[in-house]
Design an enzyme around this catalytic site. Structure first.
Site, short mmCIF file in Angstrom:
data_model
loop_
_atom_site.label_atom_id
_atom_site.label_comp_id
_atom_site.label_asym_id
_atom_site.label_seq_id
_atom_site.Cartn_x
_atom_site.Cartn_y
_atom_site.Cartn_z
N LYS A 1 0.96 -1.25 -0.13
CA LYS A 1 0.26 0.25 -0.18
C LYS A 1 1.26 1.28 0.06
CE LYS A 1 0.71 1.45 4.60
NZ LYS A 1 1.61 2.62 4.62
N ASP B 1 -1.71 -0.86 10.30
CA ASP B 1 -2.22 -1.01 9.23
C ASP B 1 -2.73 -2.12 8.52
OD1 ASP B 1 -0.23 -1.68 9.11
OD2 ASP B 1 0.83 -0.32 7.72
O1 C5P Z 1 0.50 -0.65 15.09
P1 C5P Z 1 1.79 -1.12 15.18
O2 C5P Z 1 2.41 -2.06 15.79
O3 C5P Z 1 2.08 -0.91 13.26
O4 C5P Z 1 2.78 0.52 15.26
C1 C5P Z 1 3.79 0.59 15.97
C2 C5P Z 1 4.49 1.45 16.31
O5 C5P Z 1 3.95 2.73 15.51
C3 C5P Z 1 3.66 1.99 17.66
O6 C5P Z 1 4.03 0.66 18.94
C4 C5P Z 1 3.51 3.11 18.04
O7 C5P Z 1 4.97 3.89 18.32
C5 C5P Z 1 3.55 3.69 15.94
N1 C5P Z 1 2.33 4.13 16.61
C6 C5P Z 1 1.88 4.60 16.95
N2 C5P Z 1 0.80 5.21 16.17
C7 C5P Z 1 -0.82 4.92 15.04
C8 C5P Z 1 -0.16 3.60 14.85
C9 C5P Z 1 1.33 3.11 15.16
O8 C5P Z 1 1.94 5.93 17.42
N3 C5P Z 1 -1.54 4.98 14.72
#
Ligand code: C5P
Length: 298
Positions: free
Chosen positions: A11, A137
């Site tokens: 994406k 995502d």
């Molecule tokens: O959700 P995911 O594991 O992909 O996110 C990785 C890191 O990115 C999270 O631990 C967080 O620090 C940051 N993040 C965030 N806000 C989001 C998505 C991700 O702060 N909406």
């Protein structure tokens, strides 16, 4: 037993606004996701005996529990109270740590593959909830196409397909950690989401690609470009080659350029590749595209 092979597309974020930092540490987003034709291939074979195996071909990624595809099997097992195991094979083509959602897409593909072969598959709501556990995502890859994402990026509203266009992807030689990119954000990078809403409305209204390109932004552009000026150079190179817009996708490190014609996109790709950089031309994946490539008896 059967095995299923899924085309796990990447994406880009055509628009990515960060609204604020939340008390839970995540950030509130307003983003427009677009699935693109660059894809990993994920083969899922449920096994009658317990245990998970993961084989990775292509890009170097961990082949154990650190891989989101592995954890996707575990989350599926927990959701379904399902004691059996699975053998996963990943053909990796999507660069890692690039903001292209490759790991998330692989994890979604594993879940979709297991659901495809499950005599009692979970409904979309349960699947979405399980996918959110794996990453913000991941749920986008349940529907793909074009979607508006709010909250962590996991609350999605489908949008109309993008008008015909070509997208050049490139990247510097390094990856960016999502967590570190979020840590670089400052309050001045926060916006109110109006641009992402405007883009979503334009897409739904069937606006031409030139108008959509005029709304491309990414909240990480300032901090990432200040830290690594190469992002500015890559965007300039894409614009100089005729891109209607050029921006970082997700939290980097990949950069995309939007083009109105295949010829211009191919010329831009060749020009960037001649500088020794990874570059490819992709197209948007429409929402109703079949992602199951094959089901085989094993
Ligand atoms: O959700 P995911 O594991 O992909 O996110 C990785 C890191 O990115 C999270 O631990 C967080 O620090 C940051 N993040 C965030 N806000 C989001 C998505 C991700 O702060 N909406």
């Amino acid at each position: 037993m059967s095995a299923v092979t899924i085309n796990a597309c990447a994406k880009i974020n055509l628009c990515l606004e960060v609204l604020r930092r939340r008390p839970d540490g995540y950030h509130e987003l307003a983003t427009v996701f677009q699935a693109v034709t660059l894809a990993d291939r994920v083969r899922v074979e449920p096994r009658e005996e317990p245990g998970i195996s993961l084989e990775v071909v292509g890009e170097a990624v961990p082949a154990g529990r650190d891989n989101l595809a592995w954890r996707a099997v575990e989350v599926y097992q927990q959701m379904r109270h399902w004691p059996d195991g699975a053998a996963i094979t990943l053909l990796k083509r999507v660069p890692v740590g690039a903001g292209l959602g490759g790991g998330s897409s692989d994890a979604a593909a594993v879940m979709l593959g297991l659901a495809e072969l499950d005599p009692q598959p979970p409904d979309a709501q349960h699947l979405t909830r399980a996918m959110t556990i794996l990453g913000s995502d991941v749920p986008f890859f349940l529907t793909h196409g074009t979607a508006f994402g709010r909250s962590r990026g996991d609350e999605l509203v489908g949008l109309a397909d993008l008008p015909e266009c070509w997208i050049v992807l490139t990247r510097p030689e390094f990856s960016v950690s999502t967590r570190e990119a979020y840590e670089l954000l400052e309050p001045r990078d926060f916006t109110n989401g109006a641009r992402a809403h405007q883009m979503a409305d334009a897409i739904d209204a069937g606006a031409p690609i030139e108008e959509i390109a005029g709304l491309v932004i990414n909240a990480f552009a300032r901090p990432l470009t200040e830290r690594w000026p190469v992002f500015g150079e890559l965007k300039s190179a894409l614009r100089a080659a005729g891109a209607l817009a050029a921006e970082i996708t997700g939290s980097g490190s990949a950069v995309f350029g939007l083009f109105a014609t295949a010829d211009e996109a191919e010329r831009a790709r060749a020009r960037i590749a001649a500088q020794g950089r990874w570059a490819c031309v992709v197209q948007p994946v429409p929402v109703d595209t079949e992602i199951v490539e094959s089901v085989e008896q094993v």
